[in-house]
Design an enzyme around this catalytic site. Structure first.
Site, PDB file in Angstrom:
ATOM      1  CB  CYS A  47      -0.871   0.008   1.248  1.00 38.83           C
ATOM      2  SG  CYS A  47      -1.737  -1.531   1.501  1.00 38.83           S
ATOM      3  NE  ARG A 100       4.127   1.570  -1.857  1.00 36.46           N
ATOM      4  CZ  ARG A 100       5.178   1.371  -1.073  1.00 36.46           C
ATOM      5  NH1 ARG A 100       6.319   1.947  -1.347  1.00 36.46           N
ATOM      6  NH2 ARG A 100       5.099   0.607  -0.015  1.00 36.46           N
ATOM      7  CD1 TRP A 137      -1.098  -5.838  -2.409  1.00 34.82           C
ATOM      8  CD2 TRP A 137      -1.558  -5.195  -4.492  1.00 34.82           C
ATOM      9  NE1 TRP A 137      -0.875  -6.906  -3.225  1.00 34.82           N
ATOM     10  CE2 TRP A 137      -1.144  -6.554  -4.507  1.00 34.82           C
ATOM     11  CE3 TRP A 137      -1.909  -4.596  -5.701  1.00 34.82           C
ATOM     12  CZ2 TRP A 137      -1.073  -7.287  -5.690  1.00 34.82           C
ATOM     13  CZ3 TRP A 137      -1.828  -5.340  -6.862  1.00 34.82           C
ATOM     14  CH2 TRP A 137      -1.414  -6.653  -6.850  1.00 34.82           C
ATOM     15  CG  ASN A 173       2.272  -0.956   3.561  1.00 38.73           C
ATOM     16  OD1 ASN A 173       1.847  -2.061   3.231  1.00 38.73           O
ATOM     17  ND2 ASN A 173       3.362  -0.423   3.048  1.00 38.73           N
ATOM     18  N   GLY A 174       0.691  -3.315   5.681  1.00 38.67           N
ATOM     19  CA  GLY A 174       1.219  -4.482   6.396  1.00 38.67           C
ATOM     20  C   GLY A 174       0.081  -5.400   6.808  1.00 38.67           C
ATOM     21  CD  GLU A 228      10.972 -18.661 -14.381  1.00 38.64           C
ATOM     22  OE1 GLU A 228      10.162 -19.273 -15.098  1.00 38.64           O
ATOM     23  OE2 GLU A 228      10.885 -17.445 -14.149  1.00 38.64           O
ATOM     24  CE  LYS A 237      11.388 -14.322 -15.249  1.00 41.09           C
ATOM     25  NZ  LYS A 237      10.421 -15.222 -15.689  1.00 41.09           N
ATOM     26  CD  GLU A 278       9.546 -13.107 -19.668  1.00 41.23           C
ATOM     27  OE1 GLU A 278       8.415 -12.701 -19.430  1.00 41.23           O
ATOM     28  OE2 GLU A 278      10.184 -13.822 -18.871  1.00 41.23           O
ATOM     29  CG  HIS A 320      16.610 -39.282 -24.909  1.00 48.69           C
ATOM     30  ND1 HIS A 320      16.738 -40.611 -25.219  1.00 48.69           N
ATOM     31  CD2 HIS A 320      16.779 -39.210 -23.562  1.00 48.69           C
ATOM     32  CE1 HIS A 320      16.942 -41.309 -24.117  1.00 48.69           C
ATOM     33  NE2 HIS A 320      16.984 -40.475 -23.101  1.00 48.69           N
ATOM     34  CE  LYS A 356       3.522  -8.773 -13.851  1.00 48.56           C
ATOM     35  NZ  LYS A 356       4.709  -9.596 -13.811  1.00 48.56           N
TER      36      LYS A 356
HETATM   37  C1  F6R Z   1       7.321 -14.863 -17.451  1.00 45.58           C
HETATM   38  C2  F6R Z   1       5.956 -14.443 -17.197  1.00 45.58           C
HETATM   39  C3  F6R Z   1       4.846 -15.260 -17.724  1.00 45.58           C
HETATM   40  C4  F6R Z   1       3.751 -15.458 -16.672  1.00 45.58           C
HETATM   41  C5  F6R Z   1       2.532 -16.145 -17.301  1.00 45.58           C
HETATM   42  C6  F6R Z   1       1.479 -16.456 -16.270  1.00 45.58           C
HETATM   43  O1  F6R Z   1       8.250 -14.018 -16.881  1.00 45.58           O
HETATM   44  O2  F6R Z   1       5.720 -13.435 -16.587  1.00 45.58           O
HETATM   45  O3  F6R Z   1       5.292 -16.495 -18.216  1.00 45.58           O
HETATM   46  O4  F6R Z   1       4.285 -16.226 -15.633  1.00 45.58           O
HETATM   47  O5  F6R Z   1       1.992 -15.312 -18.288  1.00 45.58           O
HETATM   48  O6  F6R Z   1       1.016 -15.299 -15.650  1.00 45.58           O
HETATM   49  P1  F6R Z   1       0.151 -15.377 -14.338  1.00 45.58           P
HETATM   50  O7  F6R Z   1       1.030 -15.978 -13.279  1.00 45.58           O
HETATM   51  O8  F6R Z   1      -0.219 -13.958 -14.033  1.00 45.58           O
HETATM   52  O9  F6R Z   1      -1.022 -16.251 -14.634  1.00 45.58           O
END
Ligand code: F6R
Length: 607
Positions: free
Chosen positions: A2, A27, A75, A101-102, A483, A487, A490, A506, A602
Site C-alpha cells: 500500500c 506500487r 493493495w 500498510n502491512g 525458468e 527468463k 523473454e 535424446h 504483464k
Molecule cells: C514470465 C511471465 C509469464 C507469466 C505467465 C502467467 O516471466 O511473466 O510467463 O508467468 O503469463 O502469468 P500469471 O502468473 O499472471 O497467470
C-alpha cells in the site's frame, strides 16, 4: 504494498495528499482514500478503483480548509478491494482515523476481544481492528500517543501506520514495524510516507524511521520516539539527491532488478501469520473446511507453471498426494478425466490469465474443487476459486515475473507441509527443519543477493556474444532450468532451451558446439553424479559450461558459480535469483528494455 502519505503544513492538504499518492501509483493499488480534520469533524473519503474515482468524490466538496491529513492507496490483503475495506478506517467513536500498510497477524484474536467489549466493525480489515484497539488504548491511557504504544504491544505482524484525530488537530502520528516509513522535513510543513517520491517535490530532507519507532509531527515540529517506552530518539536527517522516477524504483535501474532484490521480503511477507514455530505447524485458515486432496492437478502458464512443477515434487514427497502439473492452454482443451474427488489448483500471479481461468472453469464444470494460488486480491481467479491462498508478494510491475515465482514456491512449500501434517505422513524432523529453514531463509537470501548480482554481471559480460543457451537441471532443478531459459529468452531475446539433463542425449545434444554454451544446475543432491555425467557428455562435444553449484563439489567446467548450500528444497530459493540475475544482466548489457520486453504484456488475458 500500500501507499501511505501524511501531511501537516500550510497548504490545502487534500490535493497534496492525492498528488503524493499519485507518485506512489507504481506500487499498485485497488482502492484509495483520505482523512482530514475540518472544524471539529473527522472527514473520510474513500473509493474503490483508481485515484480518479476518489477525485470524483472530492470534487465539488469544500475540502480546502484542511491543512493536514492522511492518504492511502490500498493493495488488498484482507478483504476484497471495495470501498468499505479501503483506508482510512475510523474507530467506532469517530475520534481517530488510521491508514496502514502491512498485516496484523493476530487481528482475529484482538477483534474477538473488541467485539466482546461491544465494538462493531464495518469492514473485513485488520486495520479497522487496529483503529479500535488504539481507541480502546486512549480510554486506558488517556492519550493517543500512549494508546498507540499500548496497542502495538498487543499486536503481532507488520505495520506502517499513520493516524489523525480531531482531538489533536494538525498532528499526525506514524509508526512502523517491518513496513517502510519515512519522514520528510519541510519548512512550515512536515510529511510522512511509505516511500520518498510521495513528498519529494516538497522536501529532500528525510529521516528514515526504524522498526519500533513512532513519529509525532505537526506543521512546525516533529519528534521521533521509541514506540514502546515513548522515550525521545535523536535521528539523523539525510539529504536526497535522486529524482522521483529513480526513487520509485528504489534506486534500482529497473523494476525487474528491484523485484529480484525484494525476494527476501517477499518470502517473509508470504510467511506472515502462517508459521507456528512453537507448535511446529503451518497455519492456512483459507483452507479450513477443505479435506486433504486425494488427487491434485496444478494448472498454470509460464513462470507459474514452472513453480507448479517444483511444488508438485514437494507435495508428492511430503504430503504423499499424487500430483500432475498441466499447462493451462493444453489442459483446458483436453478430454479431461476429473470428478468430485479431484482438486485443481490454479496458480497465477495476476489471477487474470485467460487459459488458467478457462482451465479452472472446465475443472469446476466436471465437479472438481478449485483452489486459487494468486497474488492479486479480488482478481478473477480469486473470485472464482472455492478457496484462495494469496502469495502476499505485493504488485509485480516488471513484465518478467520474478518475485511472484519466489512467493509461489513459498506457498507451495507451505501447502506440502500443511497437507503432509494433516495426513500424518510428514516426519516430525522434516517438519522441524523445513519450518526453521524457511523462517531464516529471508536473512540468508538478503545477505547473498549482492554477490549473486556481481557474479551474474561478470558472466553476462563474458557470454554476451552468445546467441543460444542450453539450460539443464534434474529433480527440483529441472523447473529452474525451464525458468532460467524462459527468463533469458523473454528479456534478452537470446534463444534458450530448458531441458531435463537426462533428456539431453535424446536429441538436443546435437545442438552442442562451442558457441552454444550450457547453463547447468549441478547442486549437491542425490542426482549430482547423474548431472555430472550429463555435463561430461556436453564437454565431449566441446560445449562450454557455466555451472551453478555448491561448495566442495567435484566438477570441472568453464565457469563455476558457487552458491551457498542451505537445506533441501530451500536451495531453490537461492538458485532462482541467480538465474533471474543472469538473464537480467545479459539483457541489460545488451541494452534491452528489461521491464517491457517486446511482444509481451504483464497479464495474458486473451486466448
Ligand atoms: C514470465 C511471465 C509469464 C507469466 C505467465 C502467467 O516471466 O511473466 O510467463 O508467468 O503469463 O502469468 P500469471 O502468473 O499472471 O497467470
Amino acid at each position: 504494498m500500500c501507499g501511505i502519505i501524511g501531511y501537516s503544513g500550510h497548504r490545502p492538504a487534500v490535493p497534496l495528499l492525492i498528488e503524493g499518492l499519485r507518485r506512489l501509483e507504481y506500487r499498485g493499488y485497488d482502492s484509495a482514500g483520505v482523512a482530514f480534520v475540518q472544524g471539529d469533524a473527522l472527514e473520510l473519503l474513500r473509493a474503490e478503483g483508481k485515484l480518479g474515482e476518489l477525485e470524483k468524490k472530492i470534487n465539488g466538496r469544500n475540502v480546502n480548509m484542511a491543512t493536514s491529513g492522511i492518504g492511502h492507496t490500498r493493495w488488498a490483503t484482507h478483504g476484497v478491494p471495495v470501498e468499505r475495506n479501503a483506508h482510512p478506517h475510523m474507530d467506532n467513536d469517530q475520534r481517530l482515523a488510521i491508514i496502514h500498510n502491512g498485516i496484523i497477524e493476530n487481528y482475529q484474536e484482538r477483534k474477538n476481544e473488541l467485539l466482546a467489549k461491544g465494538y462493531s466493525f464495518s469492514s473485513e480489515t485488520d486495520t479497522e481492528v487496529l483503529a479500535n484497539l488504539i481507541s480502546e488504548g486512549v480510554k486506558e491511557t488517556g492519550s493517543i500517543m500512549k494508546a498507540m504504544a499500548w496497542a502495538f504491544a498487543r499486536v503481532e505482524g507488520a505495520y506502517a501506520v499513520a493516524l489523525v484525530s480531531p482531538d489533536e488537530p494538525g498532528v499526525i502520528y506514524a509508526a512502523r514495524k517491518s513496513s517502510p516509513l519515512v519522514f520528510g522535513q519541510g519548512t512550515g510543513e512536515n510529511f510522512v510516507a511509505s516511500d520518498i517520491p510521495a513528498f519529494l517535490p516538497y522536501t529532500r530532507e528525510v529521516v528514515f524511521l526504524e522498526d519500533g519507532e513512532l513519529v509525532r509531527l505537526d506543521a512546525n515540529s516533529w519528534q521521533v520516539y521509541d514506540a514502546k517506552t515513548l522515550e525521545p530518539i535523536e535521528k539523523e536527517i539525510h539529504h536526497i539527491t535522486w529524482d522521483v522516477q529513480s526513487a520509485q524504483k528504489g534506486g534500482y535501474k529497473h523494476f525487474m532488478l528491484k523485484e529480484i532484490f525484494e525476494q527476501p521480503r517477499v518470502v517473509a511477507d508470504c510467511l506472515t501469520g502462517r508459521l507456528d514455530l512453537v507448535k511446529n505447524s503451518v497455519r492456512l485458515p483459507e483452507l479450513e473446511g477443505l479435506a486433504v486432496p486425494k488427487r491434485l492437478t496444478l494448472v498454470a502458464c509460464g513462470t507459474s507453471y514452472h513453480a507448479g512443477l517444483w511444488g508438485a515434487s514437494l507435495i508428492e514427497s511430503w504430503a504423499r498426494i499424487p500430483v500432475r502439473v498441466e499447462i493451462a492452454s493444453e489442459f483446458r482443451y483436453r478430454d479431461l478425466l476429473l470428478d468430485g474427488d479431484d482438486v485443481v489448483l490454479a496458480i497465477s500471479q495476476s489471477g487474470e490469465t485467460a487459459d488458467t481461468l478457462a482451465g479452472m472453469r472446465r475443472a469446476r464444470e466436471l465437479g472438481a474443487t478449485v483452489l486459487g494460488l494468486c497474488n492479486v486480491v479480488g482478481s478473477t481467479v480469486s473470485r472464482e476459486a472455492d478457496h484462495v491462498v494469496y502469495t502476499q508478494a505485493g504488485p509485480e510491475i516488471s513484465v518478467a515475473s520474478t518475485k511472484a515465482m519466489c512467493s509461489q514456491l513459498t506457498v507451495l512449500y507451505l501447502l506440502a507441509l500443511y497437507w503432509g501434517a494433516k495426513k500424518n505422513v510428514l516426519p516430525a524432523e522434516v517438519a522441524t527443519r523445513a519450518l526453521a529453514g524457511i523462517h531464516s531463509l529471508p536473512q540468508v537470501l538478503e545477505a547473498e543477493l549482492p554477490q549473486m548480482r556481481e557474479r551474474a554481471s561478470e558472466l553476462a559480460r563474458k557470454y554476451s556474444y552468445v546467441r543460444s543457451f542450453m539450460y539443464l537441471g534434474r529433480g527440483l532443478s529441472f523447473p529452474l532450468a525451464l525458468e532460467g531459459a524462459l527468463k533469458l529468452k523473454e528479456i534478452s531475446y537470446i534463444h534458450a532451451e530448458g531441458y531435463a539433463s537426462g533428456e539431453m542425449k535424446h536429441g538436443p545434444i546435437a545442438l552442442i558446439e562451442p558457441d552454444f554454451p550450457t547453463f547447468a544446475l549441478a547442486m549437491r543432491d542425490q542426482l549430482f553424479p547423474k548431472v555430472k555425467s550429463n555435463l561430461e557428455e556436453v564437454q565431449a562435444r566441446d560445449g562450454r559450461i557455466i555451472a551453478l553449484t555448491h561448495p566442495g563439489l567435484d566438477l570441472t567446467v568453464d565457469d563455476q558459480w558457487i552458491v551457498p548450500e542451505v537445506w533441501g528444497p530451500l536451495n531453490t530459493f537461492l538458485d532462482l535469483p541467480c538465474l533471474q540475475l543472469f538473464a537480467y544482466e545479459m539483457a541489460d548489457y545488451l541494452g534491452k528494455d528489461v521491464d517491457q520486453p517486446r511482444n509481451l504484456a504483464k497479464s495474458v488475458t486473451v486466448e
